[in-house]
Scaffold this motif. Structure first.
Motif, PDB file in Angstrom:
ATOM      1  N   PRO A 188      40.122  38.717  33.435  1.00 31.44           N
ATOM      2  CA  PRO A 188      39.537  40.056  33.292  1.00 31.44           C
ATOM      3  C   PRO A 188      40.488  41.210  33.603  1.00 31.44           C
ATOM      4  CG  PRO A 188      37.959  38.589  34.330  1.00 31.44           C
ATOM      5  CD  PRO A 188      39.233  37.810  34.200  1.00 31.44           C
ATOM      6  N   LEU A 189      41.301  41.074  34.648  1.00 34.98           N
ATOM      7  CA  LEU A 189      42.171  42.184  35.017  1.00 34.98           C
ATOM      8  C   LEU A 189      43.259  42.458  33.984  1.00 34.98           C
ATOM      9  CD1 LEU A 189      40.774  41.609  37.805  1.00 34.98           C
ATOM     10  CD2 LEU A 189      42.893  42.415  38.844  1.00 34.98           C
ATOM     11  N   THR A 242      33.528  57.437  41.903  1.00 32.78           N
ATOM     12  CA  THR A 242      32.970  57.133  40.583  1.00 32.78           C
ATOM     13  C   THR A 242      34.110  56.585  39.735  1.00 32.78           C
ATOM     14  OG1 THR A 242      31.265  58.857  40.721  1.00 32.78           O
ATOM     15  CG2 THR A 242      31.848  58.046  38.526  1.00 32.78           C
ATOM     16  N   ALA A 243      33.974  55.347  39.312  1.00 27.03           N
ATOM     17  CA  ALA A 243      35.096  54.707  38.633  1.00 27.03           C
ATOM     18  C   ALA A 243      34.624  53.536  37.797  1.00 27.03           C
ATOM     19  CB  ALA A 243      36.127  54.227  39.657  1.00 27.03           C
ATOM     20  N   ARG A 244      35.515  53.076  36.947  1.00 23.90           N
ATOM     21  CA  ARG A 244      35.242  51.875  36.175  1.00 23.90           C
ATOM     22  C   ARG A 244      35.368  50.660  37.086  1.00 23.90           C
ATOM     23  NH1 ARG A 244      38.676  52.384  30.678  1.00 23.90           N
ATOM     24  NH2 ARG A 244      37.456  50.536  30.164  1.00 23.90           N
ATOM     25  N   ALA A 245      34.736  49.583  36.669  1.00 24.02           N
ATOM     26  CA  ALA A 245      34.713  48.364  37.481  1.00 24.02           C
ATOM     27  C   ALA A 245      35.032  47.159  36.604  1.00 24.02           C
ATOM     28  CB  ALA A 245      33.347  48.199  38.148  1.00 24.02           C
ATOM     29  N   VAL A 246      35.527  46.103  37.257  1.00 28.92           N
ATOM     30  CA  VAL A 246      35.850  44.880  36.538  1.00 28.92           C
ATOM     31  C   VAL A 246      35.068  43.725  37.170  1.00 28.92           C
ATOM     32  CG1 VAL A 246      37.889  44.514  37.972  1.00 28.92           C
ATOM     33  CG2 VAL A 246      37.710  43.338  35.780  1.00 28.92           C
ATOM     34  N   PRO A 247      34.460  42.860  36.348  1.00 26.35           N
ATOM     35  CA  PRO A 247      33.700  41.741  36.896  1.00 26.35           C
ATOM     36  C   PRO A 247      34.584  40.507  37.102  1.00 26.35           C
ATOM     37  CG  PRO A 247      33.379  41.834  34.525  1.00 26.35           C
ATOM     38  CD  PRO A 247      34.314  42.963  34.876  1.00 26.35           C
ATOM     39  N   LEU A 248      34.337  39.788  38.179  1.00 28.70           N
ATOM     40  CA  LEU A 248      35.034  38.531  38.447  1.00 28.70           C
ATOM     41  C   LEU A 248      33.975  37.511  38.834  1.00 28.70           C
ATOM     42  CD1 LEU A 248      37.818  37.139  38.666  1.00 28.70           C
ATOM     43  CD2 LEU A 248      37.811  37.733  41.093  1.00 28.70           C
ATOM     44  N   ASP A 249      33.748  36.537  37.959  1.00 25.12           N
ATOM     45  CA  ASP A 249      32.622  35.614  38.129  1.00 25.12           C
ATOM     46  C   ASP A 249      32.932  34.406  39.000  1.00 25.12           C
ATOM     47  OD1 ASP A 249      31.073  37.223  36.438  1.00 25.12           O
ATOM     48  OD2 ASP A 249      31.778  36.182  34.650  1.00 25.12           O
ATOM     49  N   LEU A 250      34.165  34.236  39.430  1.00 22.13           N
ATOM     50  CA  LEU A 250      34.550  33.070  40.219  1.00 22.13           C
ATOM     51  C   LEU A 250      33.983  33.148  41.629  1.00 22.13           C
ATOM     52  CD1 LEU A 250      38.326  32.873  39.198  1.00 22.13           C
ATOM     53  CD2 LEU A 250      36.454  31.448  38.327  1.00 22.13           C
ATOM     54  N   VAL A 251      33.461  32.027  42.131  1.00 26.70           N
ATOM     55  CA  VAL A 251      32.951  31.961  43.504  1.00 26.70           C
ATOM     56  C   VAL A 251      34.043  31.426  44.421  1.00 26.70           C
ATOM     57  CG1 VAL A 251      30.573  31.625  42.734  1.00 26.70           C
ATOM     58  CG2 VAL A 251      32.001  29.634  43.235  1.00 26.70           C
ATOM     59  N   ASN A 252      33.896  31.714  45.702  1.00 21.85           N
ATOM     60  CA  ASN A 252      34.815  31.203  46.723  1.00 21.85           C
ATOM     61  C   ASN A 252      36.273  31.531  46.427  1.00 21.85           C
ATOM     62  OD1 ASN A 252      32.652  29.921  48.162  1.00 21.85           O
ATOM     63  ND2 ASN A 252      32.732  28.228  46.700  1.00 21.85           N
ATOM     64  N   TYR A 297      39.370  46.790  30.723  1.00 21.04           N
ATOM     65  CA  TYR A 297      39.123  46.995  32.147  1.00 21.04           C
ATOM     66  C   TYR A 297      40.284  47.710  32.834  1.00 21.04           C
ATOM     67  CZ  TYR A 297      35.259  43.721  31.545  1.00 21.04           C
ATOM     68  OH  TYR A 297      34.102  43.108  31.130  1.00 21.04           O
ATOM     69  N   ARG A 298      41.228  48.183  32.064  1.00 18.39           N
ATOM     70  CA  ARG A 298      42.392  48.838  32.646  1.00 18.39           C
ATOM     71  C   ARG A 298      41.968  50.105  33.396  1.00 18.39           C
ATOM     72  NH1 ARG A 298      45.828  49.094  28.197  1.00 18.39           N
ATOM     73  NH2 ARG A 298      46.375  46.930  28.682  1.00 18.39           N
ATOM     74  N   GLY A 299      42.538  50.289  34.561  1.00 20.71           N
ATOM     75  CA  GLY A 299      42.224  51.471  35.363  1.00 20.71           C
ATOM     76  C   GLY A 299      41.022  51.313  36.273  1.00 20.71           C
ATOM     77  N   ALA A 300      40.428  50.123  36.307  1.00 22.43           N
ATOM     78  CA  ALA A 300      39.270  49.909  37.175  1.00 22.43           C
ATOM     79  C   ALA A 300      39.669  50.058  38.640  1.00 22.43           C
ATOM     80  CB  ALA A 300      38.687  48.520  36.934  1.00 22.43           C
ATOM     81  N   GLN A 301      38.771  50.653  39.419  1.00 26.33           N
ATOM     82  CA  GLN A 301      39.012  50.825  40.856  1.00 26.33           C
ATOM     83  C   GLN A 301      37.986  50.088  41.707  1.00 26.33           C
ATOM     84  OE1 GLN A 301      40.155  54.904  42.188  1.00 26.33           O
ATOM     85  NE2 GLN A 301      39.709  55.480  40.069  1.00 26.33           N
ATOM     86  N   ILE A 302      37.029  49.451  41.039  1.00 28.46           N
ATOM     87  CA  ILE A 302      35.990  48.697  41.735  1.00 28.46           C
ATOM     88  C   ILE A 302      35.990  47.274  41.195  1.00 28.46           C
ATOM     89  CG2 ILE A 302      33.528  48.537  42.265  1.00 28.46           C
ATOM     90  CD1 ILE A 302      33.352  51.573  41.628  1.00 28.46           C
ATOM     91  N   LEU A 303      35.984  46.304  42.083  1.00 28.22           N
ATOM     92  CA  LEU A 303      35.911  44.897  41.697  1.00 28.22           C
ATOM     93  C   LEU A 303      34.526  44.377  42.051  1.00 28.22           C
ATOM     94  CD1 LEU A 303      37.480  42.299  40.739  1.00 28.22           C
ATOM     95  CD2 LEU A 303      37.904  41.875  43.174  1.00 28.22           C
ATOM     96  N   VAL A 304      33.851  43.782  41.076  1.00 32.16           N
ATOM     97  CA  VAL A 304      32.527  43.210  41.324  1.00 32.16           C
ATOM     98  C   VAL A 304      32.675  41.694  41.262  1.00 32.16           C
ATOM     99  CG1 VAL A 304      30.103  43.170  40.644  1.00 32.16           C
ATOM    100  CG2 VAL A 304      31.464  45.231  40.268  1.00 32.16           C
ATOM    101  N   ALA A 305      32.616  41.062  42.410  1.00 35.08           N
ATOM    102  CA  ALA A 305      32.953  39.643  42.545  1.00 35.08           C
ATOM    103  C   ALA A 305      31.706  38.800  42.806  1.00 35.08           C
ATOM    104  CB  ALA A 305      33.975  39.475  43.670  1.00 35.08           C
ATOM    105  N   ALA A 306      31.945  37.502  42.996  1.00 36.27           N
ATOM    106  CA  ALA A 306      30.858  36.562  43.261  1.00 36.27           C
ATOM    107  C   ALA A 306      30.865  36.169  44.741  1.00 36.27           C
ATOM    108  CB  ALA A 306      30.995  35.341  42.357  1.00 36.27           C
ATOM    109  N   GLU A 307      30.105  35.145  45.074  1.00 38.14           N
ATOM    110  CA  GLU A 307      29.887  34.764  46.465  1.00 38.14           C
ATOM    111  C   GLU A 307      31.183  34.397  47.196  1.00 38.14           C
ATOM    112  OE1 GLU A 307      26.133  34.037  44.232  1.00 38.14           O
ATOM    113  OE2 GLU A 307      28.255  33.598  43.899  1.00 38.14           O
TER     114      GLU A 307
END
Length: 205
Positions: free
Chosen positions: A54-55, A8-18, A60-70
């Protein structure tokens, strides 16, 4: 390797593809010894060219989950990409798709690459943009991702990889669990087929 059961942790979004492995950690840094910590080089060139990356945002400091794109982690097979993410404190990444070798390298290093449908991943990123303090829960035993709004997303994982992650071991560690059985089998083989243990007896000292 640290077992992965529930996170259970904070997450950071990364919208870039590829995002390929060279953007995760540029190749020039792989000449440095791993002992200095590859986490400091994570997304180096992207961060250098974007002060609002974002990082680098305090929320978003301390996030342990990265939510990325395709197609995250595509490109070369460098394991250093996973080392850089882990070195920066990440233990899991969620995306609609990953580079195959990157996903394998993740599991071998105690991290999990979770594939969810494109629409769900995009929705989670939107939620993180709106609420950076939001936490996600990844339950590997149940194979689900839980969000604060009560929604639950199930993911698939290879049973062998799941077993290794839960136990915190790699392929070698899993094999060593059976070292007594392996030793007993080898002893039986030497007794039953001694010519296999020494196929060229004339060469024996």
């Amino acid at each position: 390797m640290q077992p992965f059961t529930t996170l259970t942790a904070r997450a950071v979004p990364l919208d870039l593809v590829n995002v390929d492995t060279d953007r995760i950690i540029p190749a020039r840094f792989l000449r440095k010894p791993r002992s200095i910590g590859y986490g400091q080089f994570l997304f180096h060139d992207l961060r250098e060219g974007d002060p609002s990356f974002p990082l680098d945002r305090p929320e978003y400091r301390g996030a342990q989950i990265l939510v990325a794109a395709e197609n995250f982690g595509c490109g070369s097979s460098r394991e250093g990409a996973v080392w850089a993410l882990a070195g920066a404190g990440f233990r899991a990444w969620i995306a609609p798709s990953f580079g195959d070798i990157f996903a394998e390298n993740s599991a071998k290093n105690g991290a999990i690459a979770i594939v969810l449908p494109h629409e769900r991943v995009a929705r989670i990123r939107d939620m993180l943009h709106a609420n950076p303090a939001m936490e996600l829960t990844i339950d590997l035993r149940q194979q689900v991702v839980r969000l604060p709004d009560g929604s639950v997303d199930r993911f698939e994982i290879d049973p062998f990889r799941k077993e290794c992650l839960l136990a915190g071991i790699d392929e070698i560690g899993l094999t060593l669990r059976y070292q007594n059985e392996i030793a007993a089998y080898e002893a039986r083989q030497r007794k039953q087929t001694p010519w296999l243990a020494n196929p060229n007896p004339q060469e024996a000292p």
